[in-house]
Design an enzyme around this catalytic site. Structure first.
Site, mmCIF file in Angstrom:
data_model
loop_
_atom_site.group_PDB
_atom_site.id
_atom_site.type_symbol
_atom_site.label_atom_id
_atom_site.label_comp_id
_atom_site.label_asym_id
_atom_site.label_seq_id
_atom_site.Cartn_x
_atom_site.Cartn_y
_atom_site.Cartn_z
ATOM 1 N N LYS A 249 121.976 67.554 -78.229
ATOM 2 C CA LYS A 249 122.760 67.406 -77.006
ATOM 3 C C LYS A 249 121.870 67.041 -75.818
ATOM 4 O O LYS A 249 122.178 66.107 -75.073
ATOM 5 C CB LYS A 249 123.496 68.736 -76.742
ATOM 6 N N THR B 194 118.848 65.788 -75.949
ATOM 7 C CA THR B 194 118.261 64.481 -76.253
ATOM 8 C C THR B 194 119.257 63.366 -75.908
ATOM 9 O O THR B 194 118.883 62.343 -75.331
ATOM 10 C CB THR B 194 117.870 64.437 -77.742
ATOM 11 N N ALA C 237 124.613 80.882 -71.860
ATOM 12 C CA ALA C 237 125.900 80.232 -72.092
ATOM 13 C C ALA C 237 126.922 81.184 -72.705
ATOM 14 O O ALA C 237 128.044 80.789 -72.968
ATOM 15 C CB ALA C 237 125.713 79.008 -72.980
ATOM 16 N N TRP D 89 116.902 58.542 -79.946
ATOM 17 C CA TRP D 89 115.781 59.353 -80.412
ATOM 18 C C TRP D 89 114.664 58.447 -80.938
ATOM 19 O O TRP D 89 113.496 58.634 -80.633
ATOM 20 C CB TRP D 89 116.266 60.322 -81.501
#
Lengths: 556, 556
Positions: free
Chosen positions: A71, A73, A273, A409
């Site tokens: 996420k 990245t 979170a 990536w």
């Protein structure tokens, strides 16, 4: 193949004032921390007030699995991608916590060719924000015990002190302690403990505050415990709010860094979170919206927790209107959600992808309930097969959305152009009509029900009489308008982490409720929540060291 | 009359790179923290190796009293004064501790017209060094309990863990705790506690280390506790040294700031002056010696503790050769040493000054034993009378030295020219032939005796059989060459804080001895030593806040 840290070290960094200049921040309003990090000065932020806002794009993900979804990245890659296609984008990320870096190897600054730098600094002390938060939190703790020690004018019941201490460290030995031992001079012994700094309500407050004044007001509202008559004692009652805000005067300023492709990123604040809302600071997001056409940000965990809290807590409180969502999935994580074991993930298994897509579809549908259009990003791995990818694309198309493969990536922004174009198109489409899931004036219990039924697709919220009575009491005391912050496992829509995919009809037990009066939400604890991690048997710390050139080894 | 903070805020600051440039530090070797603080990069420090050293001037003081001597203020003033008379001087100071600022109002960055700026930052988070030290210290603590939790391969006896935790906070509730409560997952319950960060051995190590490599080696030598057979377990045994050094890679770099008169000051490290040696870092002092003709530095407490440790610990270990000493006294503090109560200090009392001079004379004589020439600075107050000042001058002259009135607090460098000239003349005179008080190869007990007899002028060191046996054991294990670090009240040459003046013939009890194997000294505890302060009934924190312009109020 190069490691993340090797890629990061090979990247040519630009001086941070140049990054600021690209955003229109004059050098005199950047407070440098070294040559590659800076805080944005408050007068500059205040000067932006009248400017129009850019578009806000949230990056969230399917239910997380050990396979990882990438996420952060993808958030970094998308920011680079939007800049690549000629639009001005800023990335807004959370600051990583230092403590866990010494437990399990790995940082939280993206990966591959989609990273923010300097990743070593960002993962360790960075600009000192978390240390400032720990200090402000612990000053309040010291003032509580000091107040009791010197006569307890406020009548605080030492058994009902709810404010613990914090440390940015994985230290299980501090979870439960007895303090103030050793005799008269050391105060009244009582049970308490430490949480990790990211679990501090001060962290949540810093991330929800509009400005320094709002920060101080919220700090004052913190409830530190209760009197014998159960009335609340606040940080303001102990006159701690001014000193706490003073300790946070630097921490409240957003941190500017850059991606490997020299695009700007604000990295600011990082609340838990589960017991908190898991988003970077409102101040950073709002500043970014004034400086760029597109702001790409992320929220913690999967969309059921992260996106829901982003919408119902952060956007609600800050008046933000998100324009588009990117929902990140990987073929591997879909397979794991479809029941495949980790060791079998390398094999093509379209049927498993299909089963996993139930999870993806549920999240996509949920996002739709908030009125925000979404695109699915398939974060590409070399083991993904064409059949698997095609299945996902077709599945998502049937739901009326697009799924786009992103190769950031491996390739940086060049690999994510298609996704960038689609995200920009969605954000610009004007189709967003954001509204939170529930109105402020719904009862606290009904708010929990709304999340459980409409997002988790559970049948029922189970709460004890004591919990229900507590909620009613808070409503009577004026806290009924607050949103709820669900603390539940991130691995399942249910409260059983092993139930992957898209379970429905389950019961969600609310074991305990907590009032974060400073942050401004009610936490509903729906399972075991760990607020102080421990170190593993062989902690990463044992391998971390500086090599002969002074570079960090073993951290990533 | 303007307050310190008003004077500081009115001063025109120069950008820190200009201050660095004046010292010959190229901008690319300054790592800025905001625009008025910077760290000096390691490659630059390493490049200085072949340069000649400037002269080293130590500022110390008579035995402290509540009246205050103004040691830091005089150190800053003298640095400004030497620059004013056309010589190049750098000031080296300790970093103040954040915690105590929230207890009693008042900072530690000089005063009046002799201050270093930005004083608010220096007194609070500054460049994060103390937070890094706390983190490194507490990582080791977490690794200790983690090691025991996961099977205790090293065989550490949980009852004999000596490594505590630290926090930069005045928090009496943390002095004595029981940790690891709450069941199996939280480890083995045991007694422990927190000290304030400045009391951490990591702080002492950072301040004595020659470079990062030496720092890591010393960190590895830290003894964290003992096995059942009483053999020591070190940080290296737990593989914590590399990660600790990594956490300190920024903290080890000296911090550059400026005086109100825009002269350079290194402010770096601040170990306790009782259980540690109480001086700024060796790295800062050595760097300063390469960059300036004169380096003005200070040591904690009065000369019996501060100067003795500066000479016998810091100079001995680092191979420093001090060239001159400035011994600070005030008429008020002399009167208090002469037995006058605080409320009567405003009245002329030459007889009391005469009695107090016994203290001054003793310190002066002691400094002579180290082979370093000294000058007395009379830090001027408006209530001082000519008769009082004349008495001190005559008294000091009889001892073969000069006493010079310094008005830097009121006038800045213009008020301290005479003292600056004398200090420079002494340093340049070549009369210094420094040697520590005792040789390395004296037995540990005889080292304690040397300090007690020759510096404190006590008749006798009283130590239990257990203490003596411990010292012999350490000698057998190879620690006999270490210097001793006396932890004694700073208010008297004796161990009774009420015996002012120049008591002699007393017994000094050594209640306990501790081995700081990483820092490299043996601590002799000669009285109650508080390593975690508490907050007062009405802590300064209650009044500290940010005003409408964002400026800190109530801190100074």
């Amino acid at each position: 193949m190069k490691s993340d840290i090797e890629i990061a070290r090979a990247a040519a960094r630009r001086p941070i004032w140049e990054i600021g200049e690209g955003l229109g921040i004059p050098a005199e309003f950047l407070e440098p921390y070294g040559n590659d990090k800076a805080k944005v000065a408050t007068p500059f932020i205040e000067s932006l007030h009248e400017r129009p806002n850019g578009k806000l794009i949230l990056v969230t993900a399917i239910s997380p699995t050990p396979a990882g979804e990438g996420k952060t990245t993808t958030t970094v890659g998308l920011g680079d991608g939007i800049n690549r296609i000629g639009k001005k984008a800023v990335i807004c990320l959370r600051e990583p916590s230092l403590g866990p870096c010494f437990g399990v190897k790995g940082g939280a600054a993206g990966g591959g060719h989609a990273q923010i730098v300097p990743m070593e600094d960002i993962n360790l002390h960075f600009t000192g924000d978390f240390h400032a938060i720990s200090t402000a939190h612990n000053l309040l703790a010291a003032m509580i015990d000091n107040h009791i020690h010197w006569g307890n004018e406020q009548g605080l019941d030492p058994r009902r002190v709810t404010w613990r201490r914090v440390m940015d460290m994985n230290d299980r030995a501090l979870r439960d302690i007895v303090c103030s031992l050793g005799g008269v001079a050391n105060g009244y012994p009582r049970e308490t403990g430490f949480d990790i700094t990211v679990a501090s309500e001060v962290m949540a407050i810093l991330c929800l505050a509009e400005d320094l004044e709002d920060l101080e007001r919220r700090l004052g509202n913190i409830i530190v415990g209760y009197r014998r008559d159960k009335s609340a004692v606040t940080a303001r009652d102990l006159k701690a709010d001014g000193a706490m805000a003073t300790l946070l005067k630097q921490a409240v300023k957003p941190n500017l860094v850059q991606t490997l492709e020299n695009n700007p990123a604000f990295v600011h604040g990082g609340p838990f979170a589960n017991i908190a809302h898991g988003c970077n600071s409102v101040i950073a997001t709002k500043t970014a919206l004034k400086l760029a056409d597109y702001v790409v940000t992320e929220a913690g965990f999967g969309a059921d927790l992260g996106a829901e809290k982003f919408f119902d807590i952060k956007c609600r409180m800050a008046g933000l209107k998100p324009d588009a969502v990117v929902l990140v999935a990987t073929i591997k994580a879909l397979k794991m959600n479809g029941g495949v074991a980790k060791e079998d993930l390398g094999r093509e298994d379209v049927a498993a992808v299909e089963r996993g897509c139930a999870n993806l579809g549920r999240h996509l549908e949920n996002i739709g309930q908030f009125g925000v259009p979404a695109v699915v990003a398939i974060n590409h791995f070399t083991s993904d097969t064409a059949a698997e990818i095609d299945f996902v694309k077709a599945y998502v198309a049937e739901l009326g959305a697009k799924a786009i493969v992103a190769r950031h990536w491996e390739e940086g922004s060049a690999g994510i152009e298609d996704l960038a174009r689609e995200a920009v198109a969605l954000a610009d489409s004007g189709t967003a009509s954001f509204s939170p899931l529930y109105p402020d004036d719904l009862s606290l219990f009904k708010k929990m029900e709304a999340v459980v039924r409409r997002i988790y697709r559970g049948a029922h919220v189970a709460a004890s009489e004591a919990v229900l009575a507590q909620l009613v009491e808070w409503e009577e005391k004026g806290f009924g308008h607050l949103p709820v912050c669900m603390a539940k496992t991130q691995y399942s829509f249910s409260t059983d982490p092993h139930r992957r995919g898209a379970p429905a009809g389950h019961t969600v037990p609310v074991r305990e409720v907590r009032l974060s009066a400073g942050a401004g939400f009610i936490v509903a604890i729906c399972g075991e929540i760990m607020t102080m991690p421990g170190l593993p048997k062989e902690p990463a710390a044992e391998k971390i060291r500086l090599n002969a050139e002074g570079l960090i080894e073993g951290l990533f």
